[in-house]
Design a protein around this motif. Sequence first.
Motif, PDB file in Angstrom:
ATOM      1  N   VAL A  86     -76.996 -10.817 -14.484  1.00 22.53           N
ATOM      2  CA  VAL A  86     -75.760 -11.394 -13.954  1.00 22.53           C
ATOM      3  C   VAL A  86     -74.825 -10.250 -13.601  1.00 22.53           C
ATOM      4  CG1 VAL A  86     -73.737 -12.829 -14.448  1.00 22.53           C
ATOM      5  CG2 VAL A  86     -75.974 -13.447 -15.414  1.00 22.53           C
ATOM      6  N   TYR A  87     -74.329 -10.248 -12.367  1.00 25.63           N
ATOM      7  CA  TYR A  87     -73.285  -9.285 -12.010  1.00 25.63           C
ATOM      8  C   TYR A  87     -72.035 -10.065 -11.633  1.00 25.63           C
ATOM      9  CZ  TYR A  87     -70.492  -5.983  -9.378  1.00 25.63           C
ATOM     10  OH  TYR A  87     -69.435  -5.241  -8.924  1.00 25.63           O
ATOM     11  N   PHE A  88     -70.998  -9.841 -12.399  1.00 24.19           N
ATOM     12  CA  PHE A  88     -69.705 -10.485 -12.130  1.00 24.19           C
ATOM     13  C   PHE A  88     -68.892  -9.492 -11.304  1.00 24.19           C
ATOM     14  CE2 PHE A  88     -65.520 -12.115 -12.641  1.00 24.19           C
ATOM     15  CZ  PHE A  88     -65.621 -13.443 -13.038  1.00 24.19           C
ATOM     16  N   ASP A  89     -68.743  -9.797 -10.019  1.00 26.03           N
ATOM     17  CA  ASP A  89     -68.202  -8.826  -9.063  1.00 26.03           C
ATOM     18  C   ASP A  89     -66.731  -9.073  -8.781  1.00 26.03           C
ATOM     19  OD1 ASP A  89     -68.003  -6.815  -7.174  1.00 26.03           O
ATOM     20  OD2 ASP A  89     -68.791  -8.052  -5.548  1.00 26.03           O
ATOM     21  N   ASN A  90     -65.897  -8.146  -9.251  1.00 27.57           N
ATOM     22  CA  ASN A  90     -64.464  -8.214  -8.938  1.00 27.57           C
ATOM     23  C   ASN A  90     -64.065  -7.300  -7.805  1.00 27.57           C
ATOM     24  OD1 ASN A  90     -63.294 -10.048 -10.933  1.00 27.57           O
ATOM     25  ND2 ASN A  90     -63.984  -8.570 -12.449  1.00 27.57           N
ATOM     26  N   VAL A  91     -64.996  -6.475  -7.316  1.00 32.67           N
ATOM     27  CA  VAL A  91     -64.572  -5.375  -6.458  1.00 32.67           C
ATOM     28  C   VAL A  91     -65.268  -5.288  -5.102  1.00 32.67           C
ATOM     29  CG1 VAL A  91     -63.873  -4.016  -8.459  1.00 32.67           C
ATOM     30  CG2 VAL A  91     -66.171  -3.715  -7.518  1.00 32.67           C
ATOM     31  N   GLY A  92     -66.501  -5.734  -4.982  1.00 35.48           N
ATOM     32  CA  GLY A  92     -67.233  -5.562  -3.723  1.00 35.48           C
ATOM     33  C   GLY A  92     -67.573  -4.105  -3.461  1.00 35.48           C
ATOM     34  N   GLY A  93     -67.767  -3.769  -2.161  1.00 33.54           N
ATOM     35  CA  GLY A  93     -67.923  -2.378  -1.740  1.00 33.54           C
ATOM     36  C   GLY A  93     -69.080  -1.633  -2.389  1.00 33.54           C
ATOM     37  N   GLY A 116     -81.632 -13.139 -10.179  1.00 31.46           N
ATOM     38  CA  GLY A 116     -80.337 -12.775 -10.738  1.00 31.46           C
ATOM     39  C   GLY A 116     -79.204 -13.508 -10.034  1.00 31.46           C
ATOM     40  N   ARG A 117     -78.059 -13.549 -10.697  1.00 30.47           N
ATOM     41  CA  ARG A 117     -76.889 -14.252 -10.156  1.00 30.47           C
ATOM     42  C   ARG A 117     -75.726 -13.275  -9.977  1.00 30.47           C
ATOM     43  NH1 ARG A 117     -80.270 -15.400 -14.075  1.00 30.47           N
ATOM     44  NH2 ARG A 117     -78.709 -15.803 -15.646  1.00 30.47           N
ATOM     45  N   ILE A 118     -75.093 -13.341  -8.819  1.00 27.47           N
ATOM     46  CA  ILE A 118     -73.910 -12.525  -8.567  1.00 27.47           C
ATOM     47  C   ILE A 118     -72.732 -13.472  -8.376  1.00 27.47           C
ATOM     48  CG2 ILE A 118     -72.824 -10.844  -7.050  1.00 27.47           C
ATOM     49  CD1 ILE A 118     -75.626  -9.833  -6.322  1.00 27.47           C
ATOM     50  N   ALA A 119     -71.796 -13.424  -9.317  1.00 25.18           N
ATOM     51  CA  ALA A 119     -70.593 -14.246  -9.207  1.00 25.18           C
ATOM     52  C   ALA A 119     -69.566 -13.446  -8.433  1.00 25.18           C
ATOM     53  CB  ALA A 119     -70.070 -14.604 -10.599  1.00 25.18           C
ATOM     54  N   CYS A 120     -69.227 -13.912  -7.231  1.00 27.07           N
ATOM     55  CA  CYS A 120     -68.296 -13.183  -6.358  1.00 27.07           C
ATOM     56  C   CYS A 120     -66.883 -13.667  -6.635  1.00 27.07           C
ATOM     57  CB  CYS A 120     -68.651 -13.407  -4.894  1.00 27.07           C
ATOM     58  SG  CYS A 120     -70.286 -12.809  -4.454  1.00 27.07           S
ATOM     59  N   CYS A 121     -66.139 -12.861  -7.358  1.00 31.70           N
ATOM     60  CA  CYS A 121     -64.806 -13.272  -7.811  1.00 31.70           C
ATOM     61  C   CYS A 121     -63.715 -12.632  -6.972  1.00 31.70           C
ATOM     62  CB  CYS A 121     -64.663 -12.877  -9.275  1.00 31.70           C
ATOM     63  SG  CYS A 121     -63.099 -13.356  -9.985  1.00 31.70           S
ATOM     64  N   ALA A 161     -62.462 -15.996 -15.678  1.00 33.30           N
ATOM     65  CA  ALA A 161     -63.565 -15.374 -16.423  1.00 33.30           C
ATOM     66  C   ALA A 161     -64.498 -16.442 -16.988  1.00 33.30           C
ATOM     67  CB  ALA A 161     -62.993 -14.516 -17.561  1.00 33.30           C
ATOM     68  N   TYR A 162     -63.910 -17.457 -17.574  1.00 26.64           N
ATOM     69  CA  TYR A 162     -64.691 -18.499 -18.255  1.00 26.64           C
ATOM     70  C   TYR A 162     -65.598 -19.246 -17.268  1.00 26.64           C
ATOM     71  CZ  TYR A 162     -65.582 -22.607 -21.229  1.00 26.64           C
ATOM     72  OH  TYR A 162     -66.184 -23.600 -21.970  1.00 26.64           O
ATOM     73  N   PHE A 163     -65.011 -19.775 -16.206  1.00 28.43           N
ATOM     74  CA  PHE A 163     -65.817 -20.592 -15.288  1.00 28.43           C
ATOM     75  C   PHE A 163     -66.739 -19.730 -14.426  1.00 28.43           C
ATOM     76  CE2 PHE A 163     -62.205 -23.559 -16.049  1.00 28.43           C
ATOM     77  CZ  PHE A 163     -62.946 -24.567 -16.633  1.00 28.43           C
ATOM     78  N   GLY A 164     -66.228 -18.589 -13.987  1.00 27.42           N
ATOM     79  CA  GLY A 164     -67.057 -17.718 -13.144  1.00 27.42           C
ATOM     80  C   GLY A 164     -68.288 -17.234 -13.889  1.00 27.42           C
ATOM     81  N   LEU A 165     -68.089 -16.807 -15.125  1.00 24.93           N
ATOM     82  CA  LEU A 165     -69.240 -16.318 -15.881  1.00 24.93           C
ATOM     83  C   LEU A 165     -70.179 -17.459 -16.246  1.00 24.93           C
ATOM     84  CD1 LEU A 165     -70.753 -14.013 -17.284  1.00 24.93           C
ATOM     85  CD2 LEU A 165     -69.529 -14.619 -19.377  1.00 24.93           C
ATOM     86  N   LEU A 166     -69.631 -18.536 -16.805  1.00 24.89           N
ATOM     87  CA  LEU A 166     -70.516 -19.566 -17.368  1.00 24.89           C
ATOM     88  C   LEU A 166     -71.097 -20.477 -16.298  1.00 24.89           C
ATOM     89  CD1 LEU A 166     -68.586 -20.425 -20.651  1.00 24.89           C
ATOM     90  CD2 LEU A 166     -70.425 -18.766 -20.292  1.00 24.89           C
ATOM     91  N   ASP A 167     -70.300 -20.849 -15.301  1.00 20.41           N
ATOM     92  CA  ASP A 167     -70.810 -21.794 -14.301  1.00 20.41           C
ATOM     93  C   ASP A 167     -71.569 -21.111 -13.173  1.00 20.41           C
ATOM     94  OD1 ASP A 167     -70.858 -24.646 -13.479  1.00 20.41           O
ATOM     95  OD2 ASP A 167     -69.957 -23.811 -11.672  1.00 20.41           O
ATOM     96  N   ILE A 168     -71.115 -19.940 -12.746  1.00 24.33           N
ATOM     97  CA  ILE A 168     -71.803 -19.244 -11.640  1.00 24.33           C
ATOM     98  C   ILE A 168     -72.844 -18.267 -12.205  1.00 24.33           C
ATOM     99  CG2 ILE A 168     -71.509 -17.888  -9.531  1.00 24.33           C
ATOM    100  CD1 ILE A 168     -69.856 -20.355  -9.291  1.00 24.33           C
ATOM    101  N   GLY A 169     -72.433 -17.470 -13.183  1.00 24.38           N
ATOM    102  CA  GLY A 169     -73.348 -16.456 -13.723  1.00 24.38           C
ATOM    103  C   GLY A 169     -74.445 -17.042 -14.598  1.00 24.38           C
ATOM    104  N   LYS A 170     -74.138 -18.119 -15.312  1.00 22.72           N
ATOM    105  CA  LYS A 170     -75.105 -18.795 -16.179  1.00 22.72           C
ATOM    106  C   LYS A 170     -75.902 -17.811 -17.042  1.00 22.72           C
ATOM    107  CE  LYS A 170     -75.882 -22.940 -13.312  1.00 22.72           C
ATOM    108  NZ  LYS A 170     -75.030 -22.673 -12.133  1.00 22.72           N
ATOM    109  N   PRO A 171     -75.220 -17.005 -17.848  1.00 23.70           N
ATOM    110  CA  PRO A 171     -75.943 -16.013 -18.655  1.00 23.70           C
ATOM    111  C   PRO A 171     -76.701 -16.662 -19.816  1.00 23.70           C
ATOM    112  CG  PRO A 171     -73.626 -16.045 -19.271  1.00 23.70           C
ATOM    113  CD  PRO A 171     -73.773 -17.005 -18.109  1.00 23.70           C
ATOM    114  N   ARG A 172     -77.881 -16.137 -20.063  1.00 29.24           N
ATOM    115  CA  ARG A 172     -78.666 -16.588 -21.210  1.00 29.24           C
ATOM    116  C   ARG A 172     -78.728 -15.456 -22.233  1.00 29.24           C
ATOM    117  NH1 ARG A 172     -81.547 -19.154 -16.719  1.00 29.24           N
ATOM    118  NH2 ARG A 172     -82.464 -17.131 -16.271  1.00 29.24           N
ATOM    119  N   ALA A 173     -78.826 -15.814 -23.505  1.00 28.63           N
ATOM    120  CA  ALA A 173     -78.887 -14.807 -24.561  1.00 28.63           C
ATOM    121  C   ALA A 173     -79.996 -13.815 -24.258  1.00 28.63           C
ATOM    122  CB  ALA A 173     -79.114 -15.487 -25.909  1.00 28.63           C
ATOM    123  N   GLY A 174     -79.721 -12.557 -24.449  1.00 33.91           N
ATOM    124  CA  GLY A 174     -80.718 -11.519 -24.216  1.00 33.91           C
ATOM    125  C   GLY A 174     -80.674 -10.936 -22.818  1.00 33.91           C
ATOM    126  N   GLU A 175     -79.996 -11.614 -21.903  1.00 35.45           N
ATOM    127  CA  GLU A 175     -79.888 -11.086 -20.542  1.00 35.45           C
ATOM    128  C   GLU A 175     -78.826  -9.981 -20.484  1.00 35.45           C
ATOM    129  OE1 GLU A 175     -81.367 -14.555 -17.497  1.00 35.45           O
ATOM    130  OE2 GLU A 175     -79.218 -14.497 -17.933  1.00 35.45           O
TER     131      GLU A 175
END
Lengths: 333, 333
Positions: free
Chosen positions: B217-224, B238-243, B133-147
């Motif tokens: 940012v979409y953190f994707d655990n499921v696909g489909g 936008g960024r899609i973190a494919c987890c 969660a930590y690396f996927g969100l922060l390093d791939i998703g790179k969320p900024r406040a307000g997003e």
Amino acid sequence: MTATVNRQILLIEKPKEKLGPEHFRLAESPIPEPKDGEALVKVRYISLDAANRAWMQGATYRAAVETDSVMPGGSVAEVVSSKAPGLVSGDLVFADTGWQDYAVLPAKHLAKLPKVEPMTHLLSVYGIAGLTAYFGLLDIGKPRAGETVVVSAAAGSVGSIVGQIAKIKGCRVVGIAGGKQKCDWLVNELGFDAAVDYKDGALFKALRAAAPNGIDVYFDNVGGDILEACLPQMNLKGRIACCGAVSQYDRTPSATGPRGIPGLIVVKRLIMQGFIVMDYMDQRDEAVAKLQEWVTSGKLKVQEDVIDGLENTPQALIGLLAGENRGKRMVKV
Amino acid sequence: MTATVNRQILLIEKPKEKLGPEHFRLAESPIPEPKDGEALVKVRYISLDAANRAWMQGATYRAAVETDSVMPGGSVAEVVSSKAPGLVSGDLVFADTGWQDYAVLPAKHLAKLPKVEPMTHLLSVYGIAGLTAYFGLLDIGKPRAGETVVVSAAAGSVGSIVGQIAKIKGCRVVGIAGGKQKCDWLVNELGFDAAVDYKDGALFKALRAAAPNGIDVYFDNVGGDILEACLPQMNLKGRIACCGAVSQYDRTPSATGPRGIPGLIVVKRLIMQGFIVMDYMDQRDEAVAKLQEWVTSGKLKVQEDVIDGLENTPQALIGLLAGENRGKRMVKV
């Protein structure tokens, strides 16, 4: 002798599937007069791009094309008369003039161009095509010497330059194109290491043979089946530069996407990234300087496909979508 | 009183579609003895992850699971006896012990763990789930406040932490989960701004209502289908973190992928990027320190779902794939 009529090509109906000549109509109107802050320009060369077709499908990075209006499109044009400071008769500009002989545009929509010989290079290697290849490959693809770069629509305006830049960077380069002639040309004339004819069937296997160490960078101009064939052959941490989806333009919106997404993206830790060249315009000058250096030294060959006559523009686009061009297609007006 | 038998759960057949109890068998074998450089460990808690199911489908970032061998899986284990320097009886380690009471492993495959209260946190927030969660969100998703950040499988081990970290970073957070109870829990207990029940139908509209400014940012655990519903709602760049692609694991390989690829990736200049947490292990300590700070200060709530008894491990995984867990599921051995 001054022309008094402005010939225009109108889009009269949006295609639902295949684009055809029936979607266009030639019209005539008076040559417009510029108002304060505007200039009248004479169109010299109209750029033809797969994106023209995408604009008809709906809003992309620009608003959807309206029917019964002049078909939009970028061109190199010459200022005829100007009521705008900084623009004088004879200046060359790049602008979205649309498909017509003349256009009046506000000065802020006219980008002044340098004089280059031949002028057509302003639409090919130093224009959108060359810059798209340059930034898409180098900034998104980030190829390293020794890596394998695959590019689709490789004989097209963008693809032919992508492959040559990748060679300059020391990569193994594989082009995907339609037909043996184009494939031979890529290898024999442009120096690609291999080329795969997607019309030959067995794309997956042919790609495996041409890229035996897998694919590190895939520059995707087409989407669809070719993207699907590349995905499982990507190497760990490979990069896919998403430049276009020409396989999807000339049809109703696809009900499905390529197999293996997102599964293969996760497992192989791939990056797929879309881009448009407009995002890089602040770095345009350095890119053009680099491209000029390569062209002058003979490392980068420029292929152009010039069709004569405004009235042939619809057919020129239809043919481009069918893959009949080699290199940058444009219409001389 | 010392145990003399090592209970083991074997995978006896690879599932073609839905995983069931018939694919496993309980076996017994003698407790093995460590050789030089090895240690015998007693398994304390087995981690259950959707990835366990993916391993059965074929080679992922690890080799495919073999049938008639102990089902692999990571766990927190305690050293019983050691013939390896640096490891003594009582040490806690993380290792791929597989689903069994005891394992003998070379020291290099045993990662020493600190003593943490409760010990289960070593598998949840300070384990693979929290770090993913930590690396996927922060390093791939790179969320900024307000997003706006959207996460699927939001009530799961990774998703529940992703959403809370995004809240800490000042984002609007939308969770996608199955069932009203989970959705209420995300909003009322974990502080998500909104939650969408994907079992409720009308996912696209519900998502639009929950993320009215689009998705950054979409953190994707499921696909489909859920990935497909998010794609057109992504904002520019936008960024899609494919987890993960949990929607795809419990079935035959999908014949298609999500609609809109690569078209929407191009037009919206999206980044889709896959990652696995192993790539970040050099930054593990700073991440754990940050997670500990948030847990201690009450900003990050840890939800665990502990099932008792090795013999229940197959059913625990089957249930996890059906989405019956809330937070990190593990088996106490």
